[in-house]
Every structure is written in C-alpha cells, then in structure tokens.
Motif scaffolding. Structure first.
Motif, PDB file in Angstrom:
ATOM      1  N   GLU A  66      44.207  44.286  13.894  1.00 30.80           N
ATOM      2  CA  GLU A  66      43.944  43.603  12.618  1.00 30.80           C
ATOM      3  C   GLU A  66      45.209  43.352  11.805  1.00 30.80           C
ATOM      4  OE1 GLU A  66      41.308  46.269  10.681  1.00 30.80           O
ATOM      5  OE2 GLU A  66      39.507  45.600  11.766  1.00 30.80           O
ATOM      6  N   ARG A  67      46.207  44.240  11.937  1.00 29.47           N
ATOM      7  CA  ARG A  67      47.371  44.173  11.049  1.00 29.47           C
ATOM      8  C   ARG A  67      48.655  44.165  11.860  1.00 29.47           C
ATOM      9  NH1 ARG A  67      46.349  46.404   5.384  1.00 29.47           N
ATOM     10  NH2 ARG A  67      48.631  46.631   5.376  1.00 29.47           N
ATOM     11  N   THR A  68      49.630  43.423  11.335  1.00 28.63           N
ATOM     12  CA  THR A  68      50.918  43.357  12.020  1.00 28.63           C
ATOM     13  C   THR A  68      51.770  44.588  11.758  1.00 28.63           C
ATOM     14  OG1 THR A  68      51.993  42.220  10.152  1.00 28.63           O
ATOM     15  CG2 THR A  68      50.902  40.843  11.832  1.00 28.63           C
ATOM     16  N   ASP A  69      51.429  45.384  10.723  1.00 28.86           N
ATOM     17  CA  ASP A  69      52.255  46.542  10.383  1.00 28.86           C
ATOM     18  C   ASP A  69      51.737  47.842  10.998  1.00 28.86           C
ATOM     19  OD1 ASP A  69      50.000  46.773   8.817  1.00 28.86           O
ATOM     20  OD2 ASP A  69      51.060  46.981   6.907  1.00 28.86           O
ATOM     21  N   VAL A  70      50.732  47.776  11.870  1.00 33.18           N
ATOM     22  CA  VAL A  70      50.195  48.959  12.535  1.00 33.18           C
ATOM     23  C   VAL A  70      50.398  48.818  14.040  1.00 33.18           C
ATOM     24  CG1 VAL A  70      48.156  50.364  13.003  1.00 33.18           C
ATOM     25  CG2 VAL A  70      48.477  49.354  10.730  1.00 33.18           C
ATOM     26  N   PRO A  99      48.887  45.420   0.931  1.00 30.34           N
ATOM     27  CA  PRO A  99      49.041  44.195   1.734  1.00 30.34           C
ATOM     28  C   PRO A  99      49.773  44.473   3.044  1.00 30.34           C
ATOM     29  CG  PRO A  99      49.660  43.805  -0.557  1.00 30.34           C
ATOM     30  CD  PRO A  99      49.480  45.285  -0.419  1.00 30.34           C
ATOM     31  N   ASP A 100      49.435  43.716   4.040  1.00 26.56           N
ATOM     32  CA  ASP A 100      50.050  43.845   5.364  1.00 26.56           C
ATOM     33  C   ASP A 100      51.571  43.719   5.243  1.00 26.56           C
ATOM     34  OD1 ASP A 100      50.846  43.621   8.053  1.00 26.56           O
ATOM     35  OD2 ASP A 100      48.993  42.611   8.607  1.00 26.56           O
ATOM     36  N   GLY A 101      52.286  44.729   5.716  1.00 23.50           N
ATOM     37  CA  GLY A 101      53.741  44.705   5.724  1.00 23.50           C
ATOM     38  C   GLY A 101      54.413  45.284   4.502  1.00 23.50           C
ATOM     39  N   SER A 102      53.656  45.594   3.459  1.00 23.24           N
ATOM     40  CA  SER A 102      54.281  46.025   2.206  1.00 23.24           C
ATOM     41  C   SER A 102      54.836  47.447   2.272  1.00 23.24           C
ATOM     42  CB  SER A 102      53.279  45.920   1.063  1.00 23.24           C
ATOM     43  OG  SER A 102      52.178  46.780   1.267  1.00 23.24           O
ATOM     44  N   TRP A 125      45.699  52.968   3.968  1.00 27.12           N
ATOM     45  CA  TRP A 125      46.690  51.958   4.355  1.00 27.12           C
ATOM     46  C   TRP A 125      46.189  50.552   4.023  1.00 27.12           C
ATOM     47  CZ3 TRP A 125      51.564  52.965   5.893  1.00 27.12           C
ATOM     48  CH2 TRP A 125      52.313  51.925   6.451  1.00 27.12           C
ATOM     49  N   ARG A 126      44.911  50.326   4.206  1.00 25.91           N
ATOM     50  CA  ARG A 126      44.341  48.996   3.951  1.00 25.91           C
ATOM     51  C   ARG A 126      44.299  48.644   2.471  1.00 25.91           C
ATOM     52  NH1 ARG A 126      40.581  50.839   8.222  1.00 25.91           N
ATOM     53  NH2 ARG A 126      41.073  49.681  10.147  1.00 25.91           N
TER      54      ARG A 126
END
Length: 396
Positions: free
Chosen positions: A264-268, A239-242, A235-236
């Motif tokens: 760390e991420r807004t999409d998790v 990019p965040d949110g892609s 996942w990393r």
C-alpha cells in the motif's frame, strides 16, 4: 566451577530472543573460565524422535522421561556444581529440578516469562493482558480459552503441568529475575525474596556503532502481542514518505499485515525473516528501532541489540522496556516509551525521527553500563558463588 545449562530451544523458524540469550550466556561463562555443560533439547527435533518417544510426548511437560534419564547420567558422570535452567518445555520438563536435587545439585532458574502461572507464559490473550489464572490451583481459564498452542487439550496438559509442579518450582534454590517486575511476579507466586536475584540479560559488544542510518526498523515475531498492528495503524496517521522508511523484519501469523502495508505504501518495506547477518545490516540501515509490544514483555532482546549498536529505541511503556531504556534512571535515556495506543505512538514517531541522533550516544552508553558482558557475567558469577558456597550437597 562446572555448570550444567539446561534449555529447551524454541523452534528456529520462530525468532527467539531466549535462544540467543542462552547461547550468549554460555559463551560468556566459558570466556570467564566456567566449564559449561550444555544440556539442551530442541523443539525442532520432535519430528525426528523415535516412535516410542513420540507416544510419550503428551506427558513430556510433566515428566520428560528421556530427559531425566540423560540428565541423571550427566550429573553422575560430571558432578557439576549446579544446574542453571532456562526453558523446560516441552521436552525437558520442570522435573529436571527434582532430578538435580536427587543428585545433590542445586538449581538456578532464569525466569524469562510468566509460565509458573500462565500456560502461554505471556499473561496475554485475545489481544489484551490477562491474569485470570493467577492464584488458581488449576488454570481453568487457560483451558477454556485454549491459551497454549490454540488447543484445549494441550492447554489442559500445560495447566495440569503447572499445578503438578507448583512444589517443584517452590523448591528451586535460586531464581534469577530479569527485572523487578519479574521479581514481584515470583514473590506473588510465593517465592521468598531472599531466593530471588535480579540480573538482566546481556549481549556481546558488537564494537563501536556505525553512523546512524535512516528511518525505522521493526524486528519481531509477527504475532499479535508484539504490536505490529499498533505500529502500522500509527504509521498510517502520517503521509506516505513523511517519516522516512519503515522496514519490517520477521515472520509469523501477522505476516499478511506486513505484506499488505508494503504493497500500500512506498515508505514500508517487508524484509521477511532475517538471519543474524541480515539483522545486523538492517540495524545499520536504521536510525531508530521500534519495539512496541502490547503485552508486558519482560526484556526484549531486540532492544538490547539496538542499544549495543547505538540505536535509540521507540518502545511502549510495558513490562521491562522502561527499565531497559533507563527511563527515570539516567539524564538522557536510550529512547522513548509511550502508551500502547495509536494516537500516542503516532505522535512519538516524528519526535523519534528528529531526535534520533541526540539519543543514540545514550543508547550505547546504557548498554555499556548495564548490559555489557563484563557487567552481567560478573553478576551471574556472584550469584553462582553465593549459592554454591552455602549449599549442602546431600541429595534432597
């Protein structure tokens, strides 16, 4: 027909697909007119046992005195046609096979893992697949590596149990292998092919699927062999949110990995441990279910649940997952199976996101054709009938 279903339930705090399958199978058999006599023990009950029984716990996987006494009484009273065994550890013990045979009752066992040979049941240790105990009279490697509950003493007991009960397992009248891979495992163990039937698990039909949600759902016990670290590393790579949202459900020793990724991420998002209603809601919210074990997972229930709900699955090509998804069997499979490698999984994530709607109908169709109760319960009843028709009821 009257059937004893014997199962040692796994701890409820740790999600168990096997508990779900046993409960489902009991309900399906009952609906089909079978008189089911549940004979279950729960690992959660160990703390409440009388002191006298706690003293015997170290040897319960070998014999299980209390369980044998209670089963013998049940068999005398009810005179069932057969005993259907699932998990015997730790409170039932494989000795239930001998107890049933002593009363002239045949035994079927559904094989959910590799514990005839492997103390952990997984053929997996220290982050990699392992068959070091296969073919050995005593599983010394399991003791050396503390494969059972991280304890050398408990691993020694389990390895001894497996050695002692090799003749017990060889005496089971019929085995149900969930996949061809498990059937091969049993043949390698020395079980004749004519005593092995292949029948997958099934799940109740939840009804017509809801429209696809968004993003990915990973739901599993958070332990190393279930692939959470693999998924997060893949996942990393994006990019965040892609890729849309990734929701993680479950609990276990790797919970800090899920919590750290969510921080760390807004999409998790880490959802924690969910009850059945919570899981159903989480599946509705997702477009793709991710099931990426790194061990040879036999028949992950999370994939059955996904297909029943019309959700395609992004999985790893290990164990029974390619079979579950219908890869090589149907023109459009129920999802995708890739090598359990970061780069390969990372490349598959955007493909699954884009093509989810195309694969969703195939996921539902795969469930209806292969894993619906009307299909698998009929198969199970045929196995029962085939065993009892030719069985000599004299005690063995």
């Amino acid at each position: 027909m009257k059937v004893v279903v014997a199962h040692n339930r796994y701890r409820e705090a740790i999600p168990s697909g096997e508990n779900v399958i046993v409960d489902t199978e009991i309900a399906q058999l009952t609906a089909a007119g079978v008189e089911v006599l549940p004979f279950q023990r729960a690992s959660d009950s160990i703390g409440d046992l009388p002191a006298s029984q706690k003293l015997l716990l170290p040897v319960s996987p070998v014999f299980g005195r209390a369980a044998q006494r209670d089963l013998a009484e049940l068999l005398r009273r009810e005179k069932p046609d057969l005993v259907h065994l699932h998990n015997p550890y730790p409170l039932l013990s494989p000795w239930v096979v001998r107890t049933a045979h002593a009363h002239g009752v045949p035994v079927i066992q559904t094989v959910h893992n590799y514990r005839q040979v492997c103390s952990s049941g997984l053929y997996f240790r220290d982050g990699h697949n392992c068959t070091d105990c296969r073919g050995k009279a005593l599983g010394w490697p399991a003791i050396q590596h503390k494969c059972y509950r991280g304890s050398a003493a408990q691993s020694a007991l389990m390895a001894t149990t497996l050695a002692v009960h090799r003749p017990t397992w060889k005496s089971v009248d019929r085995y149900i292998a969930l996949t061809g891979r498990i059937a091969a495992h049993l043949r390698d163990y020395g079980i004749p092919g004519e005593r092995i039937a292949i029948k997958p698990n099934g799940l109740p039909d939840p009804g017509e699927p809801a429209p696809l949600g968004e993003g990915f759902l990973y739901a599993a016990r958070l332990s190393p062999e279930k692939g959470l670290a693999l998924l997060l590393d893949a996942w990393r790579q994006h990019p965040d949110g892609s890729l849309g949202p990734l929701r993680i459900a479950g609990d276990g020793e790797l919970r800090p990995l899920a919590e750290r990724a969510a921080a760390e991420r807004t999409d998790v998002t880490y959802l924690g441990a969910l009850d059945r209603a919570g899981m159903e809601a989480a599946r509705r919210d997702a477009a793709v279910i991710v099931a990426v074990p790194t061990w040879n997972d036999v028949l992950p229930t999370v994939i059955l649940e996904a297909m029943a709900a019309g959700r395609p699955v992004l999985g790893t090509d290990v164990g029974g997952i390619p079979y579950l998804l219908g890869l090589g069997e149907t023109p459009t499979p129920a999802g995708w199976a890739v090598r359990p490698e970061v780069a390969t999984l990372a490349a598959a994530l955007p493909i699954a996101r884009v093509d989810a709607a195309q694969f969703a109908p195939a996921a539902r169709d795969r469930y209806l054709r292969a894993f619906h109760p009307d299909v698998v319960t009929g198969q199970l009843l045929d196995i029962y009938a085939g065993l009892t028709a030719g069985h000599d009821a004299a005690p063995k």
